[in-house]
Design an enzyme around this catalytic site. Structure first.
Site, PDB file in Angstrom:
ATOM      1  N   SER A  28       0.592  -1.297   0.042  1.00 34.14           N
ATOM      2  CA  SER A  28       0.085   0.188  -0.028  1.00 34.14           C
ATOM      3  C   SER A  28       0.909   1.035   0.020  1.00 34.14           C
ATOM      4  O   SER A  28       0.074   2.419   0.129  1.00 34.14           O
ATOM      5  CB  SER A  28      -0.976   0.047   1.122  1.00 34.14           C
ATOM      6  N   LYS A  64       0.033   3.629  -2.713  1.00 36.06           N
ATOM      7  CA  LYS A  64      -1.114   4.475  -2.974  1.00 36.06           C
ATOM      8  C   LYS A  64      -0.226   5.914  -2.826  1.00 36.06           C
ATOM      9  O   LYS A  64      -0.895   6.683  -3.457  1.00 36.06           O
ATOM     10  CB  LYS A  64      -1.904   4.191  -1.550  1.00 36.06           C
ATOM     11  N   TYR A 102     -10.495   3.069   5.589  1.00 34.97           N
ATOM     12  CA  TYR A 102      -9.248   2.767   4.672  1.00 34.97           C
ATOM     13  C   TYR A 102      -9.866   1.748   3.204  1.00 34.97           C
ATOM     14  O   TYR A 102     -10.412   0.797   3.738  1.00 34.97           O
ATOM     15  CB  TYR A 102      -8.337   2.158   5.354  1.00 34.97           C
ATOM     16  N   GLU A 125      -0.066   9.792   5.434  1.00 30.91           N
ATOM     17  CA  GLU A 125      -0.766   9.936   6.817  1.00 30.91           C
ATOM     18  C   GLU A 125       0.411  10.661   7.652  1.00 30.91           C
ATOM     19  O   GLU A 125       1.514  10.582   7.681  1.00 30.91           O
ATOM     20  CB  GLU A 125      -1.181   8.644   7.550  1.00 30.91           C
ATOM     21  N   LYS A 132       3.457   5.991   5.992  1.00 30.69           N
ATOM     22  CA  LYS A 132       2.838   4.850   5.196  1.00 30.69           C
ATOM     23  C   LYS A 132       3.376   3.695   5.150  1.00 30.69           C
ATOM     24  O   LYS A 132       4.477   3.230   5.096  1.00 30.69           O
ATOM     25  CB  LYS A 132       2.561   5.318   3.767  1.00 30.69           C
ATOM     26  N   THR A 133       2.494   2.657   5.726  1.00 29.94           N
ATOM     27  CA  THR A 133       2.831   1.124   5.531  1.00 29.94           C
ATOM     28  C   THR A 133       2.332   0.615   4.399  1.00 29.94           C
ATOM     29  O   THR A 133       1.572   1.161   3.490  1.00 29.94           O
ATOM     30  CB  THR A 133       2.243   0.514   6.916  1.00 29.94           C
ATOM     31  N   GLY A 134       2.748  -0.420   4.132  1.00 28.33           N
ATOM     32  CA  GLY A 134       2.365  -1.371   2.942  1.00 28.33           C
ATOM     33  C   GLY A 134       2.616  -2.903   3.189  1.00 28.33           C
ATOM     34  O   GLY A 134       3.621  -3.452   3.699  1.00 28.33           O
ATOM     35  N   SER A 135       1.559  -3.723   2.596  1.00 26.15           N
ATOM     36  CA  SER A 135       2.024  -5.193   2.807  1.00 26.15           C
ATOM     37  C   SER A 135       1.393  -6.015   1.499  1.00 26.15           C
ATOM     38  O   SER A 135       0.297  -5.494   1.144  1.00 26.15           O
ATOM     39  CB  SER A 135       1.384  -5.782   4.254  1.00 26.15           C
TER      40      SER A 135
END
Length: 387
Positions: free
Chosen positions: A90, A93, A176, A298, A338-341
């Site tokens: 993510s 994004k 989200y 964010e 921001k995180t992403g997985s």
């Protein structure tokens, strides 16, 4: 393609490599407390969460440094480097948001318009009460985290949005959502008259100076593409899906991602329209608990307590709707993250403009977000203290 089973000798070699951190030469210029903080924060994660490999990049005043832990593939034992390709989930994004902001600077779209202006099939639907800004900020009224499994084609996607009904008026609820940010990217591409992937790979990424970042990894770069590992320890890569490119489909390297962070820290180094677009992604749009939702990024006031970062990046924040309050006054830039997985990968990025510091972490295991945030926060604190 399936990975073959490793023999016992290869397993021992894998474990030995995974427990070794190899900082690249440029990391030697990092102050000792920062280097120590990176090692102490990230090296234990390989064993604690059985992570095959982690690439960490930090930046301070425009100077990057790289720290590489473990391996990119259990089959080959190839060490992780700053040029290893990871799925960033993510974090993709933030690229979609930057593309949309760039399209607004050229007049291709307006974030204050409804999606039906650019996608006629949505005109007059419940979703057409929302603005593109609401799609970007997940405040269209309760779009879900994922499409239902029955949505497999663009025709399915259109039909889904046509029948969707909101749980709240636009701008009141932040939930989200991959379909939400995905539709933003989709209508941006429709307005531009070009495929989304082409807009990103042929236009946006070169303008950002990212030479080894892809949505569709070319054959020539497949040798650098790490294998991710799922909960059963199977080698995996991201599955295709509707809006995968817009929501979670980018693959990148630590070198490119820290370059992207540097552009966010110093937008003046890119062309003026893109400079304006990057700055637009930093504008806070909605207050949601301890976090302010912007375009992709964010943000939090700085300095920020670890508890606030953990709350803002929690499963509760990602999986449940939360009241959203429009931000009406300009705010001083704080900490952006921001995180992403994906099934086999985990990522995290954060930067603090006032301190001119940032960090990127890419891993080929989707390990707990709280552990990523905690480790990165300790390194950012060390970077801030090193000034």
């Amino acid at each position: 393609m399936k990975a073959t089973m490793c023999n016992a000798k290869a397993v021992l070699l894998t474990l030995a490599i995974a427990l070794v951190c190899t900082p690249l030469p440029r990391a030697a210029s990092v102050p000792d407390p920062v280097s120590t903080a990176v090692h102490e924060a990230f090296a234990p994660l390989l064993q604690t969460y059985d992570v095959p490999g982690i690439a960490v990049a930090v930046i301070e005043d425009g100077t990057p440094a790289f720290f590489n832990f473990g391996i990119a593939s259990k089959e080959s034992g190839t060490p992780v480097s700053q040029d290893t390709l990871f799925e960033i989930g993510s974090l993709s994004k933030t690229f979609t948001a930057t593309l949309a902001a760039s399209a607004e600077t050229t007049g291709t779209i307006s974030l204050t318009e409804q999606p039906g202006r650019y996608m006629p099939a949505l005109r007059g639907t419940s979703l057409d009460a929302a603005r593109l800004l609401d799609l970007a900020a997940y405040t269209a009224g309760g779009l879900p985290l994922q499409f239902p499994e029955t949505v497999r084609t663009d025709a399915d996607m259109t039909a889904y949005f046509q029948q969707w009904r909101p749980a709240a008026p636009p701008g009141h609820l932040r939930e989200y959502s991959n379909p939400s940010i995905g539709l933003l990217g989709h209508v941006t591409a429709l307005a531009a008259g070009r495929p989304f992937v082409d807009l990103v790979e042929d236009d946006l990424l070169p303008r950002l100076g990212l030479r080894h970042t892809y949505i569709d990894v070319p054959e020539a770069a497949m040798g650098s593409y790490a294998w991710g590992y799922d909960k059963a320890d199977n080698p995996v890569r991201v599955n295709p899906g509707v809006f995968d490119a817009q929501a979670y489909g980018v693959k990148s390297t630590a070198a490119d991602m820290i370059r992207f962070i540097d552009v966010n820290l110093r937008p003046g180094q890119v062309d003026p329209p893109l400079n304006s677009a990057v700055r637009a992604t930093h504008v806070g749009r909605y207050q949601v608990g301890p976090m302010v939702q912007g375009l992709g990024w964010e943000q939090y006031g700085y300095p920020v307590a670890l508890d606030s970062l953990l709350q803002g990046n929690s499963a509760d924040m990602a999986m449940k709707p939360h009241p959203a309050t429009p931000v009406t006054a300009a705010q001083a830039p704080g900490l952006f993250n921001k995180t992403g997985s994906t099934d086999g990968f985990g990522a995290y990025a954060a930067f603090v403009p006032q301190e001119r510091i940032g960090i990127v972490m890419l891993a080929n295991r989707n390990f707990p977000i709280a552990a990523r945030v905690t480790a990165a926060k300790s390194v950012l604190d060390a970077l801030a203290a090193s000034h």
